[in-house]
Design a protein around this motif. Structure first.
Motif, short mmCIF file in Angstrom:
data_model
loop_
_atom_site.label_atom_id
_atom_site.label_comp_id
_atom_site.label_asym_id
_atom_site.label_seq_id
_atom_site.Cartn_x
_atom_site.Cartn_y
_atom_site.Cartn_z
N LEU A 264 -2.83 -19.79 -22.53
CA LEU A 264 -3.89 -20.16 -23.64
C LEU A 264 -5.08 -20.04 -22.95
O LEU A 264 -5.34 -20.15 -21.63
CB LEU A 264 -3.46 -21.47 -24.27
N LYS A 265 -6.35 -19.95 -23.67
CA LYS A 265 -7.49 -20.00 -23.14
C LYS A 265 -7.81 -21.39 -22.76
O LYS A 265 -7.56 -22.52 -23.12
CB LYS A 265 -8.66 -19.78 -24.38
N ASN A 266 -8.73 -21.40 -21.71
CA ASN A 266 -9.23 -22.71 -20.95
C ASN A 266 -10.06 -23.42 -21.78
O ASN A 266 -10.79 -22.67 -22.70
CB ASN A 266 -9.94 -22.59 -19.78
N LEU A 267 -10.06 -24.73 -21.74
CA LEU A 267 -10.73 -25.79 -22.70
C LEU A 267 -11.77 -26.53 -22.08
O LEU A 267 -11.55 -27.24 -21.01
CB LEU A 267 -9.65 -26.34 -23.53
N GLU A 268 -13.17 -26.52 -22.40
CA GLU A 268 -14.06 -27.53 -22.09
C GLU A 268 -14.34 -28.31 -23.36
O GLU A 268 -15.02 -28.05 -24.25
CB GLU A 268 -15.30 -26.86 -21.57
N ILE A 269 -13.88 -29.67 -23.16
CA ILE A 269 -14.06 -30.53 -24.30
C ILE A 269 -14.95 -31.61 -23.65
O ILE A 269 -14.74 -32.64 -23.10
CB ILE A 269 -12.76 -31.17 -24.70
N THR A 270 -16.14 -31.59 -24.48
CA THR A 270 -17.29 -32.45 -24.04
C THR A 270 -17.41 -33.76 -25.01
O THR A 270 -18.06 -34.64 -24.82
CB THR A 270 -18.61 -31.97 -24.06
N GLY A 271 -16.59 -33.73 -26.30
CA GLY A 271 -16.70 -34.95 -27.06
C GLY A 271 -15.38 -34.96 -27.80
O GLY A 271 -14.53 -34.24 -27.69
N TRP A 272 -14.92 -36.05 -28.44
CA TRP A 272 -13.84 -36.31 -28.83
C TRP A 272 -13.08 -35.21 -29.93
O TRP A 272 -13.84 -34.82 -30.66
CB TRP A 272 -13.83 -37.67 -29.72
N ARG A 273 -12.20 -34.58 -29.07
CA ARG A 273 -11.41 -33.34 -29.92
C ARG A 273 -12.43 -32.42 -30.48
O ARG A 273 -12.29 -31.85 -31.52
CB ARG A 273 -10.62 -34.17 -31.01
N GLU A 274 -13.56 -32.08 -29.60
CA GLU A 274 -14.47 -30.98 -29.98
C GLU A 274 -14.01 -29.78 -30.21
O GLU A 274 -14.12 -28.75 -30.80
CB GLU A 274 -15.77 -31.17 -29.10
N VAL A 275 -12.97 -29.63 -29.24
CA VAL A 275 -12.34 -28.15 -29.19
C VAL A 275 -10.67 -28.34 -29.03
O VAL A 275 -10.32 -29.29 -28.66
CB VAL A 275 -12.74 -27.57 -27.77
N HIS A 276 -9.87 -27.42 -29.62
CA HIS A 276 -8.67 -27.47 -29.64
C HIS A 276 -8.00 -26.04 -29.25
O HIS A 276 -8.71 -25.07 -29.28
CB HIS A 276 -7.85 -27.70 -30.95
N SER A 277 -6.89 -26.15 -28.27
CA SER A 277 -6.14 -24.72 -28.04
C SER A 277 -5.51 -24.13 -29.31
O SER A 277 -5.70 -24.80 -30.40
CB SER A 277 -5.05 -25.24 -26.98
N ASP A 278 -5.19 -23.04 -29.17
CA ASP A 278 -4.59 -22.28 -30.25
C ASP A 278 -3.17 -23.09 -30.41
O ASP A 278 -2.73 -23.77 -29.72
CB ASP A 278 -4.19 -20.96 -29.69
N GLY A 279 -2.83 -22.88 -31.49
CA GLY A 279 -1.38 -23.58 -32.14
C GLY A 279 -0.19 -22.87 -31.56
O GLY A 279 -0.15 -21.77 -31.63
N ILE A 280 0.74 -23.57 -31.13
CA ILE A 280 1.89 -22.91 -30.65
C ILE A 280 3.18 -23.56 -31.45
O ILE A 280 3.35 -24.83 -31.67
CB ILE A 280 2.41 -23.14 -29.03
N LEU A 281 3.99 -22.51 -32.08
CA LEU A 281 5.19 -23.02 -32.97
C LEU A 281 6.14 -23.70 -32.19
O LEU A 281 6.52 -23.22 -30.95
CB LEU A 281 5.55 -21.87 -33.69
N VAL A 282 6.70 -24.95 -32.51
CA VAL A 282 7.52 -25.63 -32.05
C VAL A 282 8.81 -25.23 -32.93
O VAL A 282 9.03 -25.83 -33.75
CB VAL A 282 7.39 -27.05 -31.86
N GLU A 283 9.85 -24.48 -32.10
CA GLU A 283 10.91 -24.11 -32.79
C GLU A 283 12.20 -24.95 -32.27
O GLU A 283 13.10 -25.23 -32.92
CB GLU A 283 11.42 -22.72 -32.76
N ASP A 284 12.10 -24.88 -30.96
CA ASP A 284 13.37 -25.92 -30.21
C ASP A 284 12.89 -26.43 -28.90
O ASP A 284 12.41 -27.81 -29.04
CB ASP A 284 14.23 -24.73 -29.66
N LYS A 285 12.39 -26.04 -27.94
CA LYS A 285 11.94 -26.73 -26.79
C LYS A 285 10.60 -26.01 -26.41
O LYS A 285 10.62 -24.71 -26.17
CB LYS A 285 12.97 -26.88 -25.67
N LEU A 286 9.75 -26.75 -25.79
CA LEU A 286 8.27 -26.12 -25.13
C LEU A 286 8.33 -26.98 -23.82
O LEU A 286 8.21 -28.13 -23.68
CB LEU A 286 7.21 -26.25 -25.91
N ASP A 287 8.22 -26.13 -22.86
CA ASP A 287 7.49 -27.00 -21.51
C ASP A 287 6.11 -26.41 -21.16
O ASP A 287 6.02 -25.12 -20.98
CB ASP A 287 8.48 -26.45 -20.24
N VAL A 288 5.09 -27.30 -21.25
CA VAL A 288 3.85 -26.90 -20.92
C VAL A 288 3.08 -27.49 -19.71
O VAL A 288 3.50 -28.60 -19.39
CB VAL A 288 2.86 -27.62 -22.22
N SER A 289 2.65 -26.71 -19.03
CA SER A 289 1.91 -26.97 -17.55
C SER A 289 0.37 -26.63 -17.79
O SER A 289 0.07 -25.66 -18.34
CB SER A 289 2.61 -26.47 -16.29
#
Length: 1024
Positions: free
Chosen positions: A866-891
């Motif tokens: 996913l694209k890098n995020l620089e967030i300077t205020g409360w929830r000013e930017v969000h990542s793209d959404g990823i569908l949760v079907e079963d399991k996800l591991d995010v680092s």
């Protein structure tokens, strides 16, 4: 056959009363007497009605049932009470013996207060050279206090000294009042006397405490003496020089007189026992007694007595649970039997109640009048236990006083105490006497706890009734009535707020915040409206509080604060008359209750507090913290948030506190506050000597243009006299020059700009200056200036308008996450007539011309899935959404931005649904927001969350965690979906979060995961 003796005493003179009792019973064999001790605890700072309710215990006994009455007069300071007891004894034709109270035709044991105080005064004059004395008296009308006063005056005059009237302080036997008076009197350079002589030991110990606060050494700089020779005074450091009234001997002599008069009721005996002066460390007589050994012995005793204290508290808790668990009075006696059997200990224990008390759940509480000055001829038995056996009885003939008491067998010592709800007499408590009960005030605390429990139980019944009326009332409201009602309520709220300049608009703001909390937590439209109206009138009781107290500059005294604490009760009394809207009185009556039960006026706990009041309590506290007060300026947003978090489950209902925190987090421009403070919170004049020694309040630099105009006057004889502008950032929007406050308030100096054009740069990247002629049609006066500010991303524009010239400063901050404020200051000048105006119109992007490239914390970082995020205020930017079907591991890698200050400046994980899978897309619903500092939030009523946070060895503390986040660290998120449940596990800098979100709807839409946050850079995001 055992003799029966009644002892009438007030319990507030605890240690002395205990000595007297011990001395009295020491003269008898164990099967010779039963001693019935009747005692209340009326205090001077209580209302007259409450004091009368406490003194009602003396109306309980039928004195014809006794062989004699002993009156401990040292503690009963109301003549009518003594006169009533004496009249009933004469009518019963039984002897009466007075301690400390000499009256004609009655046997008495008194002490020579005069000689004791005189000898103590002679001691400090002759042995310690005292000439100048301040006497701290009790009340003006108290005989004991005045006798001791005359002894001090006579001793001084005998040595050629005097005691002027201004050296007499009336402390009303109240140590806290004495502390307040002395602090005010001697806070300056006023000369101390040679000695403070106090009418009792309690005020003496408070005087010693006050001297500590004033940094005055005792006895080196001033001598302090007391009167009573209390144990706690002798082990105080320094031990208190005092006078021993020999209470043990007084008790013994009263017992001797009883023996002499029991067979000759007409015999009158008078005993005078001399007082004994007892010097101590507080007068300079070091080790005149072995105080250290005494302290050690008392410490040993205290350890042993701890078992009794713990047992008493345990009984209190079980008893409260026993009463509060009932929904009806009818079930209390059965529950009380179980309590007495398993939890009340081995001592005799009895509770008897007036039958009228149970009517609380059957009739209108507002029309109920419980007896105020008598006990019913037949009392209802809530519980009775004698010699370890429970007595099964429903009623008691009040003349008997206590079930199971026999004229045969081992002698008993009973203590009788009134039970009351507010000022109403509910019944009485009987408990077997235990050594040191009075000295350590355990019995007072115990009976008071039961009284509080009874008041809470009455409130519980009342709340149930009010809830029922609320439901009925809401159905009857119509549109016309609502409009009329709203106008009336707004008028009342405005009238309340007008009483205090510091609460202008307070009620409306609290109402708006309360309604917002109710809406977010899923309350119905009708409930939200009720919350709004109740919040508007939550402070209506302040109409009954003195204007002098409400408008007082600075903090209140204890007495003034006690008066303020009456406003919930006053408000309830006013609004309870509006029967069609009972929720109004709920908000007024209970908005100062605390979730942990430590609030007022009823001490309700948890969900026993009406929900409407729990909502208002959070909103009220938030507005108080974000508004100006006589004793402080508004708290910074971060400090407000910390206070809300710290008091979750303590002062505030967790659900509503977390909701208020979420509202605050979304208020990125900090507009949810008293907006008048932004533009009107200025003094008429600022006189400035040294540079920046005085500054105006900070004025926020925002994405809207703000103009601040002011007048100034420079010193004509000083070349270095000038006004200046400070551009800065701090938690509380104030300028600081000392390092301690700079660190405490995260203070940052960006730059200083003088009106002559000098710039002193601080922590900024760069700046530019442009100057041009001021050709505005409206010319400014010679001593007038105006500052115009605007912030766009990491650039700030400051225009300084002077009569002939405009200087334009473009300033570049470190990054766009930083906040900024301007303040007006100067050197050797005067600033006046500060006025501020903010323009709400949006300014087009690029209005401020850039002077350097913007710092980007993610631009040159490697990207993952996913694209890098620089967030300077409360929830000013969000990542793209990823569908949760079963399991996800995010680092990913996380780094808090340099301007970040708080733990919540970190990454967030959100689970949501929308039609196109995007955050805030069509049909957007968010089920949980998990912050990696250990908080979660959900606005959707269909979701519930259970979070558990743990810490491993790599987590040292929050400061270390914040530092690690600023340096950057790797984070892991595991997401697992199982039907309607989503499990989220995170690992971040030693913090492990385990959260389960359950969605109550049968059909669960597509669920998506996204990353966001506040003042954080998130890079190298990988999905597996």
């Amino acid at each position: 056959m055992k003799k029966r003796i009644a002892l009438c005493a007030n319990g507030w003179n605890g240690e002395n009363l205990d000595r007297f009792i011990q001395g009295f019973i020491s003269r008898f064999e164990e099967n010779e007497i039963d001693l019935f001790i009747f005692t209340g605890h009326p205090l001077l700072n209580q209302s007259l009605m409450v004091r009368n309710a406490e003194n009602s215990i003396f109306t309980l006994p039928d004195y014809t049932m006794f062989d004699a009455v002993v009156v401990f007069g040292s503690a009963i300071d109301i003549d009518t009470v003594i006169d009533d007891i004496m009249a009933k004894c004469r009518q019963a034709d039984i002897p009466i013996i007075f301690q400390g109270y000499d009256t004609e035709g009655v046997s008495s044991v008194v002490v020579d207060n005069y000689s004791g105080m005189r000898s103590l005064c002679e001691h400090i004059i002759t042995e310690h050279g005292v000439k100048d004395v301040v006497y701290i008296a009790g009340t003006k009308e108290n005989d004991d206090s005045n006798i001791r006063l005359s002894a001090v005056r006579d001793a001084l005059e005998a040595h050629g000294y005097s005691l002027p009237e201004e050296n007499i302080i009336y402390g009303d036997w109240d140590g806290r009042l004495v502390n307040t008076i002395l602090l005010e009197e001697y806070k300056g350079d006023k000369k101390l006397p040679d000695a403070f002589m106090c009418a009792n030991d309690i005020t003496a110990m408070y005087t010693l405490l006050t001297m500590d606060m004033l940094k005055v050494k005792v006895p080196e700089e001033v001598i302090v003496t007391g009167f009573d020779n209390l144990g706690e005074a002798k082990v105080y450091n320094p031990s208190v020089a005092s006078v021993d009234q020999c209470y043990f001997e007084q008790g013994g002599r009263c017992a001797d007189i009883f023996r002499e008069t029991v067979n000759n009721k007409k015999l009158i005996r008078k005993e005078i026992i001399p007082c004994v002066a007892s010097p101590g460390e507080s007068c300079g007589c070091v080790n005149c007694k072995d105080e250290d050994n005494l302290r050690k012995m008392l410490g040993h005793d205290a350890w042993q007595q701890n078992f009794s204290v713990v047992a008493m508290y345990r009984i209190e808790d079980f008893l409260e649970d026993c009463i509060m668990a009932n929904e009806s009075f009818d079930t209390i006696p059965d529950n009380m039997k179980d309590f007495l059997l398993h939890n009340a200990g081995e001592d005799d224990f009895h509770i008897y109640m007036n039958p009228q008390y149970k009517n609380l759940d059957d009739i209108d509480i507002r029309t109920l009048v419980l007896p105020r000055d008598y006990y019913s001829p037949k009392m209802e038995v809530w519980g009775a236990k004698t010699d370890g056996a429970i007595i099964d009885a429903k009623t008691l003939d009040t003349k008997e006083l206590v079930l199971g008491c026999s004229r045969e067998g081992k002698g008993k010592v009973y203590v009788f105490t009134p039970l009351r709800t507010d000022e109403f007499i509910a019944g009485y408590l009987v408990k077997e006497y235990m050594d040191k009960t009075f000295a350590h005030q355990l019995y007072y605390e115990f009976s008071n706890r039961i009284n509080i429990t009874l008041t809470k139980y009455k409130s519980k019944i009342k709340i149930n009734q009010l809830h029922e009326r609320e439901i009925e009332s809401l159905k009857e409201l119509n549109t016309v009535a609502k409009n009329q009602f709203l106008q009336t309520v707004l008028a009342l709220a405005t009238a309340v707020d007008a009483k205090d300049k510091y609460t202008h608009g307070h009620s409306r703001r609290v109402a708006e915040y309360s309604r917002k909390i109710a809406e977010i937590t899923g309350k119905s439209a009708e409930t939200c409206e009720s919350v709004y109206f109740a919040a508007l009138l939550h402070d209506i009781g302040k109409i009954g509080v003195s204007d002098a107290i409400l408008t007082k500059e600075g903090r209140l005294t204890d007495a003034e604060f006690s008066a303020i604490k009456q406003h919930p009760v006053i408000g309830d009394n006013i609004l309870a008359e509006i029967s069609s809207t009972p929720y109004l009185s709920m908000g007024a009556h209970y908005h100062h209750e605390r979730y942990d039960g430590k609030g007022y006026p009823s001490g309700l706990k948890g969900t026993d507090i009406p929900e409407i009041a729990r909502i208002i309590a959070v909103a009220d506290a938030y507005d108080a913290m974000t508004s100006n007060r006589s004793y402080r300026t508004p708290l910074a947003q971060q400090k407000v948030r910390e206070e809300l978090v710290r008091n979750i489950g303590r002062q505030f209902d967790p659900e509503f506190a977390i909701t208020m925190i979420h509202i605050l987090d979304k208020d990125v421009e900090y507009r949810l506050t008293d907006n008048t403070l932004r533009f009107n919170g200025f003094e008429d004049k600022y006189i400035i000597d040294e540079y920046k020694s005085v500054c105006t309040n900070g004025i926020a630099v925002s994405e809207h243009i703000t103009r601040t105009a002011f007048d100034y006057e420079c010193a004509s004889d000083k070349e270095d006299s000038f006004p200046a502008i400070v551009l800065f950032d701090s938690l509380d929007e104030c300028v600081y020059t000392d390092e301690a406050n700079k660190n405490k308030m995260d203070y940052t100096d960006f730059c200083d700009i003088s009106l002559q054009g000098h710039v002193v740069p601080g922590e900024i990247r760069d700046y530019r200056v442009r100057e041009y002629v001021n050709d505005a049609p409206e010319k400014m006066s010679e001593n007038e200036a105006m500052v115009e500010t605007l912030k766009q991303r990491d650039h700030i524009l400051i225009r300084l308008f002077l009569p002939d010239v405009v200087r334009e400063y473009t300033i570049m901050l470190r990054d766009r996450s930083q906040w900024a404020y301007v303040a007006i200051t100067g050197q050797m000048c005067t600033i006046s007539n500060v006025r501020v105006h903010s323009f709400e119109e949006n300014v087009e992007p690029g209005y401020i011309k850039r002077i350097a490239e913007e710092i980007n914390y993610v631009k040159d970082k490697a990207e993952g899935d996913l694209k890098n995020l620089e967030i300077t205020g409360w929830r000013e930017v969000h990542s793209d959404g990823i569908l949760v079907e079963d399991k996800l591991d995010v680092s990913f890698h996380s780094m808090s931005l340099p301007a970040s200050r708080r733990p919540w400046h970190c990454p967030y994980v959100i689970i949501y649904t929308s039609e196109n899978g995007e955050v805030n897309g069509p049909g957007y619903r968010e089920f949980v927001q998990v912050r990696l500092d250990g908080e979660c939030w959900s606005e959707d009523p269909a979701s519930s969350n259970k979070m558990k946070t743990s810490y491993d060895d790599s987590f040292d503390n929050w400061d270390a965690w914040k530092k690690a986040n600023r340096e950057g660290l790797d984070c892991k998120v595991h997401i697992e979906k199982d039907g309607n449940r989503v499990r989220i596990e995170t690992e971040d800098g030693g913090i492990h979060i385990h959260n389960i979100t359950t969605i109550s709807e049968e059909i669960v839409p597509n669920l998506y995961f996204a990353l966001t946050g506040d003042q954080v850079a998130i890079t190298t995001i990988y999905i597996r």
